[in-house]
Design an enzyme around this catalytic site. Structure first.
Site, short mmCIF file in Angstrom:
data_model
loop_
_atom_site.label_atom_id
_atom_site.label_comp_id
_atom_site.label_asym_id
_atom_site.label_seq_id
_atom_site.Cartn_x
_atom_site.Cartn_y
_atom_site.Cartn_z
N SER A 125 -9.58 1.61 3.15
CA SER A 125 -8.77 2.38 2.23
C SER A 125 -7.73 1.56 1.46
O SER A 125 -7.17 2.07 0.49
CB SER A 125 -8.04 3.48 3.01
OG SER A 125 -7.16 2.93 3.95
N SER B 160 -9.50 -0.73 7.34
CA SER B 160 -8.99 -0.57 5.97
C SER B 160 -8.28 -1.78 5.36
O SER B 160 -8.01 -1.76 4.16
CB SER B 160 -8.04 0.62 5.91
OG SER B 160 -8.78 1.79 5.79
N LYS C 115 0.85 -1.20 0.00
CA LYS C 115 0.00 0.00 0.00
C LYS C 115 0.88 1.25 0.00
O LYS C 115 1.90 1.30 0.69
CB LYS C 115 -0.88 -0.04 1.25
CG LYS C 115 -1.94 1.04 1.35
CD LYS C 115 -2.79 0.83 2.61
CE LYS C 115 -3.89 1.84 2.76
NZ LYS C 115 -4.70 1.62 3.99
N1 GLN Z 1 -12.70 3.89 6.72
C1 GLN Z 1 -12.11 4.29 7.97
C2 GLN Z 1 -11.77 5.76 7.92
O1 GLN Z 1 -12.05 6.36 6.93
C3 GLN Z 1 -10.92 3.45 8.28
C4 GLN Z 1 -9.74 3.80 7.49
C5 GLN Z 1 -8.55 2.97 7.84
O2 GLN Z 1 -8.65 1.92 8.46
N2 GLN Z 1 -7.40 3.44 7.44
O3 GLN Z 1 -11.25 6.32 8.83
#
Ligand code: GLN
Length: 480
Positions: free
Chosen positions: A157, A181, A82
Site C-alpha cells: 500500500s 506494504s 506515507k
Molecule cells: N497488501 C496487504 C494487505 O492488503 C498488506 C498491506 C500492508 O502491509 N499494509 O493487507
C-alpha cells in the site's frame, strides 16, 4: 552541481554537503522540485504537497548551518511520509474519505525524528485506503502510477512513497508494512524497502491497521540511504507501548562487512510461488552471494504456505477493531442523521471504500461467536507454527533469500476486481510480519519488459545489521 548530479547524491552525501556548506539545502530541494513538477501530474504519488513550506524549511536549515549549528544526519534531505502517519502541518487522510478535513494535532514520533535530524518534509504520499491493498488502487483519491511504466501499478500500500523515490521526487520516504506494504511497492518500483523488527520503530502517530503486524520503515534509492533513515527513526519511544526498550538500530557501520562465511538459505517454498523470471532473479542473487563467499543452500519452510490464509484472518480481525474509532463523531467526515446510530451507519457507509468494508466484515465475521475458534484462534495457531518453522530455518541459516513479490508490476485494473488475486501479491511478504522479523527488498535487475524485480532478504529479529550488509552486497552485484 547540475540538478541531475544533485539527484544522484546519496542521503549521507546530501547531509554532509549541506552541513559542510559545499551544498545548500535549498539548491538540493529545487533539483527535486523541478523533477516533481515535470512528472508528478502523471505519477500522482502525493496526496498533499507543501513545496513552499519545504522551501522555507530548506532556507532555515541553510541559515542554521551558516550560524554554525548542526541540524543532524538528514540535514537538507528532501523526504516524504506515507499519509497514514500523522503530521501536524498537513491534513492526514490515510487514503480515506472518512478522514477528509481532519488535521492531526501532533506529529508522529517518526516525523519528529526525521525533522529533528534535519530532513525537509515535502509532502504526504498516496496509499491504499487505511493501507489495505497491494496496488494503491484502493486509495479514495485515485491511484498512483508506476514511474517505470505509467500503465502499471506501483504496488501497495505504500505505492506513493515507492513511486516518489523511484521518480526522484524525494530522496527517501517512510512507509508502513503490515503484510508487505513497504517491500512489495519497493520491489515493483525498483527501490529498497525495509520492514524492520516488530517493536524497533515507534508507531505513535501511525493510523493503526493491524496492531500486531504494523511496522514503519524506510523506502530509498539505495541500501545505505535506507540504513541512514532507519537509524534515525528507530529506538525506544515511551509513547508506544509496543516499542522495545532498546536503543536505535545500528546498521550503517557494518554495511560493507560483506557476506563471507555467512549461511544463506533460499526459501524454496516461496520461490515456487513466483513467476519464472522472478524465480531466476532469486537464483542469480543467490549465486552472487556465493561468489562473494557465502554458503548458499535451499531451505524448506513449508509453513509459509499457510501464512497468507492466516494473515487474511488476523489482519482483518484487528482492522475491524481498530477501525471502530471512525464513527463520524470523533474525526473527519460526519454524515448527519436523526439518531447517533444512524449517523454512525451513514458516515461509515459513505466514508469507507469497498475494500475497507470488505475487511471490516471479514474481520468481524472471524471474531464472531461461533466462528472465532475455527477462524481467528486457528489463524493464531498457524502463526505460532510459522514461528517454529522460522526458528528451525534460523538454526540452518543466518539470512534467508526469497522473492519479494511473486511477479513484477501488474497493469492498473488487472487485479482490482479480484480480491483474492490481489491478496496473493502478498504471499512472500506476510510471513515476516506474522513472526515479527525484519526483511528488506533489494532491486535485482529487470524483467523482459524492463520492469524492476526485487529480491527479499529475511533475518531473525534484531538482525537488521547483518540483513542490510547482505542487501548491500546484492546491490553491488545487481544487474543494471
Ligand atoms: N497488501 C496487504 C494487505 O492488503 C498488506 C498491506 C500492508 O502491509 N499494509 O493487507
Amino acid at each position: 552541481m547540475t540538478p541531475e548530479a544533485l539527484l544522484e547524491l546519496g542521503v549521507r552525501e546530501v547531509a554532509e554537503g549541506v552541513r559542510s556548506r559545499t551544498l545548500r539545502a535549498r539548491e538540493v530541494l529545487e533539483a527535486y522540485v523541478a523533477q516533481l513538477e515535470i512528472e508528478e501530474p502523471d505519477v500522482h504519488s502525493f496526496l498533499a504537497l507543501d513545496v513552499d513550506g519545504a522551501r522555507a524549511r530548506a532556507d532555515e536549515l541553510d541559515r542554521r548551518v551558516s550560524r554554525g549549528e548542526d541540524p543532524g544526519p538528514l540535514c537538507g534531505v528532501p523526504v516524504a511520509v506515507k499519509d497514514n502517519i500523522v503530521t501536524r502541518g498537513f491534513a492526514t487522510t490515510a487514503g480515506s474519505r472518512i478522514l477528509e478535513g481532519w488535521r492531526p494535532p501532533y506529529d508522529a514520533t517518526v516525523v519528529e525524528r526525521l525533522l529533528g535530524a534535519g530532513a525537509v518534509l515535502v509532502g504526504k504520499t498516496n496509499l491504499d485506503e487505511f493501507a489495505m491493498g497491494s496496488s494503491t488502487e484502493h486509495s479514495a483519491f485515485g491511484p498512483t502510477r508506476n514511474p517505470h511504466d505509467l500503465d502499471r501499478v506501483p504496488g501497495g500500500s505504500s505505492g506513493g512513497s515507492a513511486a516518489a523515490v523511484a521518480a526522484r521526487f524525494v530522496a527517501a520516504a517512510l512507509g508502513s508494512d503490515t503484510g508487505g506494504s513497504i517491500r512489495q511497492p519497493a520491489a515493483l518500483c525498483g527501490v529498497v524497502g525495509v520492514k524492520p523488527t516488530y517493536g524497533s520503530v515507534s508507531r505513535y502517530g501511525l493510523i493503526a491497521f493491524a496492531s500486531s503486524l504494523d511496522q514503519i520503515g524506510p523506502l530509498a534509492a539505495t541500501v545505505e540511504d535506507a540504513a541512514v533513515l532507519l537509524e534515525v527513526v528507530s529506538g525506544h519511544d515511551p509513547r508506544d507501548a509496543t516499542s522495545a526498550t532498546r536503543p536505535a538500530l545500528a546498521v550503517c557501520a557494518t554495511l560493507d562487512d560483506g557476506v563471507r562465511g555467512l549461511r544463506v538459505g533460499v526459501v524454496r517454498d516461496l520461490v515456487a510461488m513466483a513467476t519464472p523470471e522472478v524465480a531466476s532473479a532469486v537464483d542469480e542473487a543467490a549465486r552472487e552471494l556465493e561468489r562473494r563467499g557465502a554458503h548458499v543452500r535451499e531451505v524448506a519452510v513449508p509453513e509459509v504456505r499457510a501464512a497468507l490464509a492466516a494473515y487474511y484472518v488476523i489482519a482483518p480481525a484487528e482492522a475491524s477493531s481498530n477501525l471502530a474509532r471512525f464513527d463520524g463523531v470523533r474525526y473527519g467526515l460526519r454524515v448527519g442523521a436523526p439518531t447517533t446510530e444512524a449517523l454512525m451507519v451513514a458516515t461509515r457507509s459513505q466514508g469507507f471504500g469497498e475494500e475497507v468494508k470488505r475487511r471490516i466484515m471479514l474481520g468481524t465475521y472471524a471474531l464472531s461467536a461461533g466462528y472465532r475458534s475455527a477462524l481467528y484462534v486457528q489463524a493464531q495457531r498457524v502463526r505460532t507454527w510459522l514461528g517454529r518453522g522460522f526458528a528451525r530455518a534460523w538454526a540452518e541459516a543466518d539470512v534467508l533469500l526469497a522473492p519479494t513479490s511473486p511477479s513484477s508490476a501488474f497493469r492498473l485494473g488487472e487485479r482490482s476486481h479480484d480480491p483474492v488475486a490481489m491478496y496473493r501479491s502478498d504471499v512472500c511478504t506476510v510471513p515476516s510480519n506474522l513472526v515479527g522479523e525484519p526483511a528488506v527488498s533489494v532491486p535485482w535487475g529487470f524483467d523482459r519488459e524492463r520492469l524492476p524485480i526485487g529480491v527479499q532478504v529475511l533475518a531473525p529479529a534484531w538482525q537488521e545489521a547483518r540483513m542490510l550488509a547482505v542487501a548491500a552486497a546484492l546491490e553491488q552485484g545487481a544487474p543494471r
